[in-house]
Design a protein around this motif. Structure first.
Motif, PDB file in Angstrom:
ATOM      1  N   VAL A 119      -0.386  14.926  -7.092  1.00  0.00           N
ATOM      2  CA  VAL A 119       0.315  14.060  -8.037  1.00  0.00           C
ATOM      3  C   VAL A 119       0.883  14.897  -9.180  1.00  0.00           C
ATOM      4  O   VAL A 119       0.308  15.911  -9.573  1.00  0.00           O
ATOM      5  CB  VAL A 119      -0.583  12.920  -8.591  1.00  0.00           C
ATOM      6  N   LYS A 120       2.024  14.416  -9.672  1.00  0.00           N
ATOM      7  CA  LYS A 120       2.680  15.049 -10.812  1.00  0.00           C
ATOM      8  C   LYS A 120       2.715  14.047 -11.960  1.00  0.00           C
ATOM      9  O   LYS A 120       2.574  12.830 -11.742  1.00  0.00           O
ATOM     10  CB  LYS A 120       4.106  15.462 -10.455  1.00  0.00           C
ATOM     11  N   LYS A 121       2.930  14.541 -13.138  1.00  0.00           N
ATOM     12  CA  LYS A 121       3.049  13.674 -14.300  1.00  0.00           C
ATOM     13  C   LYS A 121       4.088  12.584 -14.011  1.00  0.00           C
ATOM     14  O   LYS A 121       5.190  12.877 -13.556  1.00  0.00           O
ATOM     15  CB  LYS A 121       3.473  14.498 -15.517  1.00  0.00           C
ATOM     16  N   GLY A 122       3.707  11.325 -14.235  1.00  0.00           N
ATOM     17  CA  GLY A 122       4.596  10.196 -13.991  1.00  0.00           C
ATOM     18  C   GLY A 122       4.395   9.515 -12.649  1.00  0.00           C
ATOM     19  O   GLY A 122       4.871   8.401 -12.436  1.00  0.00           O
ATOM     20  N   ASP A 123       3.686  10.172 -11.716  1.00  0.00           N
ATOM     21  CA  ASP A 123       3.416   9.557 -10.411  1.00  0.00           C
ATOM     22  C   ASP A 123       2.389   8.445 -10.552  1.00  0.00           C
ATOM     23  O   ASP A 123       1.521   8.486 -11.431  1.00  0.00           O
ATOM     24  CB  ASP A 123       2.869  10.595  -9.423  1.00  0.00           C
ATOM     25  N   GLU A 124       2.474   7.470  -9.631  1.00  0.00           N
ATOM     26  CA  GLU A 124       1.509   6.370  -9.611  1.00  0.00           C
ATOM     27  C   GLU A 124       0.852   6.284  -8.246  1.00  0.00           C
ATOM     28  O   GLU A 124       1.527   6.244  -7.227  1.00  0.00           O
ATOM     29  CB  GLU A 124       2.203   5.047  -9.926  1.00  0.00           C
ATOM     30  N   LEU A 125      -0.466   6.277  -8.255  1.00  0.00           N
ATOM     31  CA  LEU A 125      -1.260   6.084  -7.047  1.00  0.00           C
ATOM     32  C   LEU A 125      -1.968   4.748  -7.200  1.00  0.00           C
ATOM     33  O   LEU A 125      -2.584   4.487  -8.229  1.00  0.00           O
ATOM     34  CB  LEU A 125      -2.278   7.213  -6.884  1.00  0.00           C
ATOM     35  N   GLY A 126      -1.836   3.886  -6.195  1.00  0.00           N
ATOM     36  CA  GLY A 126      -2.445   2.565  -6.268  1.00  0.00           C
ATOM     37  C   GLY A 126      -3.222   2.237  -5.014  1.00  0.00           C
ATOM     38  O   GLY A 126      -2.945   2.768  -3.943  1.00  0.00           O
ATOM     39  N   ILE A 127      -4.197   1.370  -5.181  1.00  0.00           N
ATOM     40  CA  ILE A 127      -4.973   0.858  -4.051  1.00  0.00           C
ATOM     41  C   ILE A 127      -5.028  -0.657  -4.169  1.00  0.00           C
ATOM     42  O   ILE A 127      -5.159  -1.207  -5.265  1.00  0.00           O
ATOM     43  CB  ILE A 127      -6.402   1.442  -3.998  1.00  0.00           C
ATOM     44  N   ARG A 128      -4.908  -1.309  -3.038  1.00  0.00           N
ATOM     45  CA  ARG A 128      -5.061  -2.763  -2.960  1.00  0.00           C
ATOM     46  C   ARG A 128      -6.131  -3.032  -1.918  1.00  0.00           C
ATOM     47  O   ARG A 128      -6.007  -2.598  -0.764  1.00  0.00           O
ATOM     48  CB  ARG A 128      -3.746  -3.417  -2.553  1.00  0.00           C
ATOM     49  N   VAL A 129      -7.174  -3.754  -2.321  1.00  0.00           N
ATOM     50  CA  VAL A 129      -8.250  -4.125  -1.415  1.00  0.00           C
ATOM     51  C   VAL A 129      -8.040  -5.589  -1.047  1.00  0.00           C
ATOM     52  O   VAL A 129      -8.019  -6.459  -1.914  1.00  0.00           O
ATOM     53  CB  VAL A 129      -9.632  -3.902  -2.062  1.00  0.00           C
ATOM     54  N   GLU A 130      -7.861  -5.824   0.234  1.00  0.00           N
ATOM     55  CA  GLU A 130      -7.545  -7.163   0.737  1.00  0.00           C
ATOM     56  C   GLU A 130      -8.816  -7.964   1.043  1.00  0.00           C
ATOM     57  O   GLU A 130      -9.902  -7.388   1.172  1.00  0.00           O
ATOM     58  CB  GLU A 130      -6.702  -7.050   2.012  1.00  0.00           C
ATOM     59  N   VAL A 131      -8.659  -9.257   1.188  1.00  0.00           N
ATOM     60  CA  VAL A 131      -9.763 -10.147   1.564  1.00  0.00           C
ATOM     61  C   VAL A 131     -10.381  -9.688   2.883  1.00  0.00           C
ATOM     62  O   VAL A 131     -11.595  -9.738   3.071  1.00  0.00           O
ATOM     63  CB  VAL A 131      -9.268 -11.613   1.675  1.00  0.00           C
ATOM     64  N   SER A 132      -9.565  -9.173   3.773  1.00  0.00           N
ATOM     65  CA  SER A 132     -10.026  -8.718   5.092  1.00  0.00           C
ATOM     66  C   SER A 132     -10.882  -7.463   5.021  1.00  0.00           C
ATOM     67  O   SER A 132     -11.516  -7.094   6.005  1.00  0.00           O
ATOM     68  CB  SER A 132      -8.814  -8.431   5.986  1.00  0.00           C
ATOM     69  N   GLY A 133     -10.894  -6.792   3.861  1.00  0.00           N
ATOM     70  CA  GLY A 133     -11.648  -5.547   3.715  1.00  0.00           C
ATOM     71  C   GLY A 133     -10.798  -4.303   3.885  1.00  0.00           C
ATOM     72  O   GLY A 133     -11.248  -3.197   3.596  1.00  0.00           O
ATOM     73  N   VAL A 134      -9.568  -4.453   4.331  1.00  0.00           N
ATOM     74  CA  VAL A 134      -8.655  -3.312   4.471  1.00  0.00           C
ATOM     75  C   VAL A 134      -8.203  -2.877   3.080  1.00  0.00           C
ATOM     76  O   VAL A 134      -7.898  -3.701   2.220  1.00  0.00           O
ATOM     77  CB  VAL A 134      -7.436  -3.683   5.339  1.00  0.00           C
ATOM     78  N   SER A 135      -8.175  -1.571   2.855  1.00  0.00           N
ATOM     79  CA  SER A 135      -7.688  -1.007   1.593  1.00  0.00           C
ATOM     80  C   SER A 135      -6.383  -0.270   1.872  1.00  0.00           C
ATOM     81  O   SER A 135      -6.339   0.588   2.756  1.00  0.00           O
ATOM     82  CB  SER A 135      -8.709  -0.031   1.007  1.00  0.00           C
ATOM     83  N   ARG A 136      -5.348  -0.622   1.122  1.00  0.00           N
ATOM     84  CA  ARG A 136      -4.038   0.004   1.310  1.00  0.00           C
ATOM     85  C   ARG A 136      -3.706   0.855   0.085  1.00  0.00           C
ATOM     86  O   ARG A 136      -3.795   0.379  -1.049  1.00  0.00           O
ATOM     87  CB  ARG A 136      -2.971  -1.061   1.522  1.00  0.00           C
ATOM     88  N   PHE A 137      -3.265   2.094   0.339  1.00  0.00           N
ATOM     89  CA  PHE A 137      -2.841   2.985  -0.732  1.00  0.00           C
ATOM     90  C   PHE A 137      -1.320   2.992  -0.838  1.00  0.00           C
ATOM     91  O   PHE A 137      -0.611   2.909   0.170  1.00  0.00           O
ATOM     92  CB  PHE A 137      -3.339   4.411  -0.486  1.00  0.00           C
ATOM     93  N   TYR A 138      -0.853   3.121  -2.074  1.00  0.00           N
ATOM     94  CA  TYR A 138       0.573   3.190  -2.386  1.00  0.00           C
ATOM     95  C   TYR A 138       0.793   4.391  -3.299  1.00  0.00           C
ATOM     96  O   TYR A 138      -0.043   4.689  -4.155  1.00  0.00           O
ATOM     97  CB  TYR A 138       1.033   1.918  -3.109  1.00  0.00           C
ATOM     98  N   PHE A 139       1.923   5.054  -3.107  1.00  0.00           N
ATOM     99  CA  PHE A 139       2.297   6.181  -3.964  1.00  0.00           C
ATOM    100  C   PHE A 139       3.708   5.921  -4.470  1.00  0.00           C
ATOM    101  O   PHE A 139       4.642   5.814  -3.672  1.00  0.00           O
ATOM    102  CB  PHE A 139       2.232   7.494  -3.182  1.00  0.00           C
ATOM    103  N   ASN A 140       3.833   5.752  -5.791  1.00  0.00           N
ATOM    104  CA  ASN A 140       5.119   5.407  -6.402  1.00  0.00           C
ATOM    105  C   ASN A 140       5.752   4.203  -5.708  1.00  0.00           C
ATOM    106  O   ASN A 140       6.917   4.209  -5.334  1.00  0.00           O
ATOM    107  CB  ASN A 140       6.060   6.614  -6.421  1.00  0.00           C
ATOM    108  N   GLN A 141       4.946   3.179  -5.521  1.00  0.00           N
ATOM    109  CA  GLN A 141       5.330   1.901  -4.904  1.00  0.00           C
ATOM    110  C   GLN A 141       5.737   2.008  -3.433  1.00  0.00           C
ATOM    111  O   GLN A 141       6.346   1.090  -2.900  1.00  0.00           O
ATOM    112  CB  GLN A 141       6.446   1.190  -5.693  1.00  0.00           C
ATOM    113  N   GLU A 142       5.396   3.070  -2.783  1.00  0.00           N
ATOM    114  CA  GLU A 142       5.667   3.233  -1.353  1.00  0.00           C
ATOM    115  C   GLU A 142       4.338   3.251  -0.609  1.00  0.00           C
ATOM    116  O   GLU A 142       3.401   3.935  -1.024  1.00  0.00           O
ATOM    117  CB  GLU A 142       6.414   4.544  -1.078  1.00  0.00           C
ATOM    118  N   PRO A 143       4.219   2.516   0.502  1.00  0.00           N
ATOM    119  CA  PRO A 143       2.966   2.523   1.261  1.00  0.00           C
ATOM    120  C   PRO A 143       2.612   3.922   1.756  1.00  0.00           C
ATOM    121  O   PRO A 143       3.469   4.641   2.259  1.00  0.00           O
ATOM    122  CB  PRO A 143       3.261   1.601   2.446  1.00  0.00           C
TER     123      PRO A 143
END
Length: 177
Positions: A119-143
């Motif tokens: 990651v570089k300054k300004g980058d965004e790393l995100g995780i979404r944990v679903e009801v199903s238990g699956v966790s999805r990662f996103y980087f700068n709003q891209e899956p």
């Protein structure tokens, strides 16, 4: 005969418009889903500092805008304010799991190495944990990809949301307190 031909052309034209609208709405829906916090409400946010460095801005989201343990979907986004290598991110994640006494699976680290970028300054790393238990990662709003083990998401979020987190002030901010 000419009347039937005109009518057929109108039907074909209407079907073409409907198909075009369906395709456009599908594309827009895909774009909207390219964010960890899509359809969720902000619960809280805060700043993570280490010594004299600003590391990242953290934001936590839930379906109803409140923190409720075990109630999914939930999302966490980290907007980095410093360049950090993938290996350093993974090492920090492992260290926090050990410090918190969280039982982990060796496959988690292997999968994170395959998913996470530097990651570089300004980058965004995100995780979404679903009801199903699956966790999805996103980087700068891209899956980026997903972790299917239902134990992973709660273990990962615990780094920030556990009462024993490294930064209790940030934990309280993320929980909306």
């Amino acid at each position: 005969m000419a009347k039937k031909s005109i009518m057929a052309k109108k039907i074909v034209k209407r079907m073409y418009k409907q198909a075009s609208l369906l395709l456009l709405s599908s594309l827009l829906a895909f774009q909207v889903q390219a964010s960890a916090n899509t359809g969720l409400q902000l619960v809280g946010q805060g700043q993570m500092n280490w010594m004299f460095f600003d590391l990242y801005q953290a934001s936590f989201y839930s379906a109803n805008g409140r923190y409720q343990i075990g109630q999914y979907p939930q999302a966490l986004t980290l907007r980095y304010q410093k360049n950090i290598s993938r290996d350093a991110l993974i090492e920090a994640t492992e260290t926090e799991w050990q410090r918190l006494g969280i039982k982990t699976q060796p496959a988690w680290i292997t999968e994170l190495r395959a998913l996470w970028p530097n990651v570089k300054k300004g980058d965004e790393l995100g995780i979404r944990v679903e009801v199903s238990g699956v966790s999805r990662f996103y980087f700068n709003q891209e899956p980026l990809g997903e972790m299917k083990d239902p134990a992973f998401g709660p273990a990962f979020l615990a780094i920030w949301l556990s009462p024993n987190s490294r930064n209790p002030k940030l934990t309280q901010q993320l929980k909306g307190n």
